[in-house]
Design an enzyme around this catalytic site. Structure first.
Site, PDB file in Angstrom:
ATOM      1  N   GLY A   1       0.794  -1.232   0.000  1.00  0.00           N
ATOM      2  CA  GLY A   1       0.000   0.000   0.000  1.00  0.00           C
ATOM      3  C   GLY A   1       0.828   1.285   0.000  1.00  0.00           C
ATOM      4  O   GLY A   1       1.763   1.450  -0.786  1.00  0.00           O
TER       5      GLY A   1
ATOM      6  N   VAL B   1       5.548  -2.978  14.909  1.00  0.00           N
ATOM      7  CA  VAL B   1       5.640  -1.648  15.535  1.00  0.00           C
ATOM      8  C   VAL B   1       5.094  -1.620  16.961  1.00  0.00           C
ATOM      9  O   VAL B   1       5.339  -0.666  17.701  1.00  0.00           O
ATOM     10  CB  VAL B   1       4.935  -0.553  14.689  1.00  0.00           C
ATOM     11  CG1 VAL B   1       5.614  -0.372  13.351  1.00  0.00           C
ATOM     12  CG2 VAL B   1       3.442  -0.833  14.517  1.00  0.00           C
TER      13      VAL B   1
ATOM     14  N   TYR C   1     -11.054   2.952  15.079  1.00  0.00           N
ATOM     15  CA  TYR C   1     -10.038   3.332  14.082  1.00  0.00           C
ATOM     16  C   TYR C   1      -9.907   4.860  14.080  1.00  0.00           C
ATOM     17  O   TYR C   1      -8.799   5.402  14.185  1.00  0.00           O
ATOM     18  CB  TYR C   1     -10.450   2.811  12.706  1.00  0.00           C
ATOM     19  CG  TYR C   1      -9.517   3.241  11.588  1.00  0.00           C
ATOM     20  CD1 TYR C   1      -8.333   2.553  11.341  1.00  0.00           C
ATOM     21  CD2 TYR C   1      -9.834   4.338  10.772  1.00  0.00           C
ATOM     22  CE1 TYR C   1      -7.472   2.951  10.310  1.00  0.00           C
ATOM     23  CE2 TYR C   1      -8.978   4.735   9.740  1.00  0.00           C
ATOM     24  CZ  TYR C   1      -7.812   4.042   9.516  1.00  0.00           C
ATOM     25  OH  TYR C   1      -6.961   4.432   8.503  1.00  0.00           O
TER      26      TYR C   1
ATOM     27  N   LYS D   1      -6.821   7.643  15.104  1.00  0.00           N
ATOM     28  CA  LYS D   1      -6.303   8.658  14.182  1.00  0.00           C
ATOM     29  C   LYS D   1      -6.467  10.074  14.768  1.00  0.00           C
ATOM     30  O   LYS D   1      -5.619  10.937  14.535  1.00  0.00           O
ATOM     31  CB  LYS D   1      -6.980   8.535  12.819  1.00  0.00           C
ATOM     32  CG  LYS D   1      -6.716   7.181  12.124  1.00  0.00           C
ATOM     33  CD  LYS D   1      -5.245   6.908  11.906  1.00  0.00           C
ATOM     34  CE  LYS D   1      -4.986   5.666  11.074  1.00  0.00           C
ATOM     35  NZ  LYS D   1      -3.550   5.412  10.873  1.00  0.00           N
TER      36      LYS D   1
ATOM     37  N   PRO E   1      -5.692  11.474   4.682  1.00  0.00           N
ATOM     38  CA  PRO E   1      -6.433  11.240   3.439  1.00  0.00           C
ATOM     39  C   PRO E   1      -7.762  10.510   3.648  1.00  0.00           C
ATOM     40  O   PRO E   1      -7.920   9.744   4.605  1.00  0.00           O
ATOM     41  CB  PRO E   1      -5.480  10.349   2.634  1.00  0.00           C
ATOM     42  CG  PRO E   1      -4.657   9.640   3.651  1.00  0.00           C
ATOM     43  CD  PRO E   1      -4.569  10.541   4.856  1.00  0.00           C
TER      44      PRO E   1
ATOM     45  N   THR F   1      -5.696   0.664  -1.641  1.00  0.00           N
ATOM     46  CA  THR F   1      -4.597  -0.192  -1.137  1.00  0.00           C
ATOM     47  C   THR F   1      -5.226  -1.489  -0.636  1.00  0.00           C
ATOM     48  O   THR F   1      -6.456  -1.571  -0.471  1.00  0.00           O
ATOM     49  CB  THR F   1      -3.875   0.474   0.051  1.00  0.00           C
ATOM     50  OG1 THR F   1      -4.787   0.524   1.153  1.00  0.00           O
ATOM     51  CG2 THR F   1      -3.367   1.866  -0.265  1.00  0.00           C
TER      52      THR F   1
HETATM   53  P1  NAD Z   1      -2.112  -1.662   3.901  1.00  0.00           P
HETATM   54  O1  NAD Z   1      -2.887  -2.639   4.708  1.00  0.00           O
HETATM   55  O2  NAD Z   1      -2.219  -1.699   2.442  1.00  0.00           O
HETATM   56  O3  NAD Z   1      -0.571  -1.734   4.325  1.00  0.00           O
HETATM   57  C1  NAD Z   1      -0.226  -1.623   5.699  1.00  0.00           C
HETATM   58  C2  NAD Z   1       1.090  -2.310   5.934  1.00  0.00           C
HETATM   59  O4  NAD Z   1       1.340  -2.197   7.354  1.00  0.00           O
HETATM   60  C3  NAD Z   1       1.061  -3.803   5.605  1.00  0.00           C
HETATM   61  O5  NAD Z   1       2.192  -4.136   4.826  1.00  0.00           O
HETATM   62  C4  NAD Z   1       1.109  -4.488   6.966  1.00  0.00           C
HETATM   63  O6  NAD Z   1       1.819  -5.722   6.956  1.00  0.00           O
HETATM   64  C5  NAD Z   1       1.828  -3.443   7.805  1.00  0.00           C
HETATM   65  N1  NAD Z   1       1.554  -3.626   9.237  1.00  0.00           N
HETATM   66  C6  NAD Z   1       0.360  -3.850   9.825  1.00  0.00           C
HETATM   67  N2  NAD Z   1       0.525  -4.026  11.138  1.00  0.00           N
HETATM   68  C7  NAD Z   1       1.854  -3.864  11.393  1.00  0.00           C
HETATM   69  C8  NAD Z   1       2.640  -3.931  12.559  1.00  0.00           C
HETATM   70  N3  NAD Z   1       2.100  -4.214  13.751  1.00  0.00           N
HETATM   71  N4  NAD Z   1       3.977  -3.710  12.463  1.00  0.00           N
HETATM   72  C9  NAD Z   1       4.533  -3.456  11.251  1.00  0.00           C
HETATM   73  N5  NAD Z   1       3.845  -3.400  10.104  1.00  0.00           N
HETATM   74  C10 NAD Z   1       2.507  -3.608  10.175  1.00  0.00           C
HETATM   75  O7  NAD Z   1      -2.563  -0.221   4.431  1.00  0.00           O
HETATM   76  P2  NAD Z   1      -2.420   1.227   3.760  1.00  0.00           P
HETATM   77  O8  NAD Z   1      -3.711   1.575   3.154  1.00  0.00           O
HETATM   78  O9  NAD Z   1      -1.188   1.313   2.975  1.00  0.00           O
HETATM   79  O10 NAD Z   1      -2.319   2.097   5.090  1.00  0.00           O
HETATM   80  C11 NAD Z   1      -1.124   2.682   5.549  1.00  0.00           C
HETATM   81  C12 NAD Z   1      -1.486   3.739   6.578  1.00  0.00           C
HETATM   82  O11 NAD Z   1      -2.343   4.712   5.987  1.00  0.00           O
HETATM   83  C13 NAD Z   1      -2.244   3.191   7.788  1.00  0.00           C
HETATM   84  O12 NAD Z   1      -1.813   3.856   8.947  1.00  0.00           O
HETATM   85  C14 NAD Z   1      -3.681   3.561   7.483  1.00  0.00           C
HETATM   86  O13 NAD Z   1      -4.454   3.670   8.646  1.00  0.00           O
HETATM   87  C15 NAD Z   1      -3.491   4.885   6.795  1.00  0.00           C
HETATM   88  N6  NAD Z   1      -4.606   5.292   5.929  1.00  0.00           N
HETATM   89  C16 NAD Z   1      -5.060   4.466   4.945  1.00  0.00           C
HETATM   90  C17 NAD Z   1      -6.126   4.874   4.171  1.00  0.00           C
HETATM   91  C18 NAD Z   1      -6.704   4.008   3.090  1.00  0.00           C
HETATM   92  O14 NAD Z   1      -7.824   4.290   2.644  1.00  0.00           O
HETATM   93  N7  NAD Z   1      -5.985   2.975   2.620  1.00  0.00           N
HETATM   94  C19 NAD Z   1      -6.719   6.133   4.389  1.00  0.00           C
HETATM   95  C20 NAD Z   1      -6.226   6.935   5.382  1.00  0.00           C
HETATM   96  C21 NAD Z   1      -5.159   6.517   6.152  1.00  0.00           C
END
Ligand code: NAD
Length: 260
Positions: free
Chosen positions: A15, A60, A151, A155, A181, A186
């Site tokens: 992602g 993490v 969630y 945030k 965002p 993703t």
């Molecule tokens: P994703 O699920 O596609 O990727 C997240 C990655 O984090 C994965 O590779 C996963 O293995 C890793 N991960 C999860 N738990 C973990 C841990 N305990 N330690 C280490 N790595 C860990 O998600 P994304 O959409 O790329 O989201 C990334 C960030 O963006 C997140 O914080 C999410 O909350 C935020 N976000 C996402 C969106 C969306 O719509 N996708 C919108 C706003 C914010």
């Protein structure tokens, strides 16, 4: 000490984290790739060139493992220009129907994971000129959103933490920012078993590359303190309407969008 700027990215295997790693690697940065999925990070390291990246498995939520990972990163690079606290998880659904363990997991990864990263990175950010910490928040920190209660709470907490640190750390020359965002295409969003109504009503209009470019712009921004970044016009419209419209109007529009 390496001859290029260095970024440490959590959640780098997929992602937004992966797209950000690609973005910085393409611009000649040294990239630290950290994720539960260490083997996917290793694949990326091979792609970037073993001498231009470091890849490790990291949870993490494990504060001492986080500290050790940053110690090894620093030993290799001697600099930490950008710390990107990106790793996160999503569980959606009615608050009362979701098992308590899922609520706790959201807090552990999305909030405690960010605190662990900020705490461990500070001493290295302080020693690097013009460095910054960038935390991934979400548009779920603009309004409290049904089906995203815990969630969104994590945030909101990340947003508050970012605001406080952006003032605390300014005297050490460390900029602190977050990104908020709306939905991004993703695995996090694509793999939700039963997508909440808001996903269908608002649409998924951002790509992981849109967010990588926003991380880049935030990390390069030095004109004045600009703490919160809202990628995309739809996210900006939501943020502005939340600021300008009366609370009752925002409540009604949240109810309409989420189907409550
Ligand atoms: P994703 O699920 O596609 O990727 C997240 C990655 O984090 C994965 O590779 C996963 O293995 C890793 N991960 C999860 N738990 C973990 C841990 N305990 N330690 C280490 N790595 C860990 O998600 P994304 O959409 O790329 O989201 C990334 C960030 O963006 C997140 O914080 C999410 O909350 C935020 N976000 C996402 C969106 C969306 O719509 N996708 C919108 C706003 C914010």
């Amino acid at each position: 000490m390496i001859d290029r700027p260095a970024i440490f990215i959590t959640g780098a295997a997929a992602g937004i984290g992966r797209a950000t790693a690609e973005w910085y690697a393409a611009r000649g940065w040294f990239v630290g790739l950290y994720d539960l999925a260490g083997s996917a990070c290793e694949g990326l390291r091979q792609k970037f060139g073993a001498e231009f990246a470091i890849a490790e498995s990291l949870d993490v939520t494990d504060a001492s493992a986080f500290e050790a990972a940053l110690t090894r990163f620093w030993a290799r690079t001697g600099r930490l220009d950008v710390m990107f606290n990106n790793a996160g998880i999503l569980h959606t659904g009615e608050f009362a129907e979701m098992p308590l363990a899922r609520h706790h997991a959201l807090v552990d990864v999305n909030l405690k994971g960010v605190i662990n990263g900020a705490h461990a990175a500070f001493q290295y950010l302080k020693k690097t000129k013009c460095s910054c910490l960038i935390n991934m928040a979400s548009a779920s920190a603009i309004n409290g959103t049904p089906a995203f209660a815990t969630y969104g709470a994590t945030k909101f907490a990340v947003k508050g933490l970012t605001e406080a640190l952006s003032i605390e750390w300014a005297r050490h020359g460390v900029r602190v920012m977050d990104l908020l965002p709306l939905f991004v295409a993703t695995p996090m969003v694509n793999n939700v078993a039963v997508p909440p109504k808001s996903v269908g009503r608002l649409g998924v209009n951002l790509t992981a590359e849109d967010i990588a470019s926003a991380v880049w712009r935030a990390s390069q921004w030095k004109l004045w303190p600009r703490t919160h970044w809202y990628p995309g016009t739809q996210t900006q419209a939501l943020a502005w309407s939340n600021k300008l419209l009366p609370a009752l109007v925002n409540r009604i529009s949240t109810k309409l969008v989420t189907g409550y």
